[in-house]
Enzyme design. Structure first.
Site, PDB file in Angstrom:
ATOM      1  N   GLY A 253      -6.854  15.136   6.541  1.00 16.64           N
ATOM      2  CA  GLY A 253      -7.243  14.312   5.393  1.00 16.64           C
ATOM      3  C   GLY A 253      -6.507  14.736   4.144  1.00 16.64           C
ATOM      4  O   GLY A 253      -5.519  15.464   4.211  1.00 16.64           O
ATOM      5  N   ASN A 254      -6.962  14.267   3.011  1.00 21.02           N
ATOM      6  CA  ASN A 254      -6.349  14.649   1.735  1.00 21.02           C
ATOM      7  C   ASN A 254      -7.423  14.712   0.652  1.00 21.02           C
ATOM      8  O   ASN A 254      -8.592  14.464   0.919  1.00 21.02           O
ATOM      9  CB  ASN A 254      -5.211  13.682   1.377  1.00 21.02           C
ATOM     10  CG  ASN A 254      -5.697  12.266   1.199  1.00 21.02           C
ATOM     11  OD1 ASN A 254      -6.459  11.972   0.294  1.00 21.02           O
ATOM     12  ND2 ASN A 254      -5.280  11.384   2.097  1.00 21.02           N
ATOM     13  N   ARG A 255      -7.012  15.057  -0.561  1.00 18.68           N
ATOM     14  CA  ARG A 255      -7.973  15.343  -1.624  1.00 18.68           C
ATOM     15  C   ARG A 255      -8.472  14.126  -2.383  1.00 18.68           C
ATOM     16  O   ARG A 255      -9.195  14.257  -3.362  1.00 18.68           O
ATOM     17  CB  ARG A 255      -7.350  16.309  -2.635  1.00 18.68           C
ATOM     18  CG  ARG A 255      -7.031  17.667  -2.062  1.00 18.68           C
ATOM     19  CD  ARG A 255      -6.543  18.590  -3.154  1.00 18.68           C
ATOM     20  NE  ARG A 255      -5.985  19.813  -2.615  1.00 18.68           N
ATOM     21  CZ  ARG A 255      -6.711  20.824  -2.156  1.00 18.68           C
ATOM     22  NH1 ARG A 255      -8.028  20.763  -2.203  1.00 18.68           N
ATOM     23  NH2 ARG A 255      -6.121  21.898  -1.664  1.00 18.68           N
ATOM     24  N   SER A 256      -8.106  12.937  -1.964  1.00 19.15           N
ATOM     25  CA  SER A 256      -8.557  11.752  -2.692  1.00 19.15           C
ATOM     26  C   SER A 256     -10.088  11.655  -2.672  1.00 19.15           C
ATOM     27  O   SER A 256     -10.721  11.840  -1.632  1.00 19.15           O
ATOM     28  CB  SER A 256      -7.970  10.487  -2.058  1.00 19.15           C
ATOM     29  OG  SER A 256      -8.612   9.353  -2.585  1.00 19.15           O
TER      30      SER A 256
END
Ligand code: CTP
Length: 223
Positions: free
Chosen positions: A32-35
């Site tokens: 995933g990512n930090r959004s």
């Protein structure tokens, strides 16, 4: 924050994407990512305040239900692509605020991977670039397309290149190397670049205000 229907936006259907996609590794893990989804949710709310009907395709937390808002939850880039294509039928504007994963594991394990080995190698393959795919897709032909650019260096130059490569009408540039703005933060500060080369900076403000300013710029362009 000024509110109230905008004569150009009122009654239009907009598609907004939000959040960070999750690409599964096994039944319990993902890349995933930090959004946080805050910017996309703020854009959906701002467009609804202006009188739009919004389909929010989100890989993040959904905002509370409200009139004019349809939420389509998704997980992966592939699911987001399919949901955006469906939502674009009859839509006038697409705002791609989502942080879409660029890579996904080639194989998804059917069962939870067990620890034990010294190293684990996961082979990644590219995901679909949704905006690039839409560039040649009839479903997006009459749609005003707004992309985001999350950059940490050469911010404006890289964003201009993305605007060209993805065939966008506008790109909203975010310097995600700064902790006070961008991913996860409550505030944002962006530069909006048009296909015609025009450049407008929206000074640091809560994401709701920045979203309002972006929607106003889009309305100006549609007029
Ligand atoms: N985007 C997309 N599909 C992807 C990746 C990104 O549609 N697979 C969209 C994003 O929603 C955003 C724009 O493309 O509106 C730019 O995303 P960004 O992450 O800044 O750039 P990338 O295209 O992923 O390029 P890079 O990671 O090399 O900066």
């Amino acid at each position: 924050m000024s509110a109230g229907p905008d004569p150009t936006i009122n009654g239009l259907r907009l598609v907004v994407t939000a959040g960070g996609t999750r690409e599964p590794i096994d039944p319990v893990r993902f890349i995933g990512n930090r959004s946080s989804g805050k910017m996309g949710n703020a854009l959906a709310a701002a467009a609804i305040r202006r009188g739009a009907k919004v389909t929010l395709v989100t890989a993040g937390p959904a905002p509370p239900a409200q009139p004019g808002l349809k939420v389509v939850p998704v997980e992966t880039a592939g699911e987001m692509h399919a949901a955006v294509r469906d939502a674009l039928i009859g839509a006038r504007v697409l705002i791609m605020a989502a942080a879409v994963a660029d890579w996904r594991p080639r194989d998804v394990a059917a069962n939870k991977l067990k620890k034990g080995a010294d190293t684990l190698t996961i082979e990644l393959v590219p995901t679909v670039d949704i905006l690039r795919a839409l560039r040649d897709d009839d479903v997006a032909r009459d749609v005003f397309v707004v992309g985001f650019a999350a950059e940490t260096e050469h911010v404006i130059d890289y964003a201009r290149a993305k605007l060209d490569a993805k065939g966008l009408d506008l790109i909203v540039v975010n310097d995600v190397s700064r902790e006070d703005i961008g991913m996860g933060a409550d505030d944002n500060e962006v530069t909006v670049i048009g296909r015609d080369g025009t450049q407008q900076t929206i000074a640091r403000a809560p994401k709701a205000d920045v979203a309002d300013a972006i929607v106003r710029i889009i309305a100006d362009r549609l007029r």
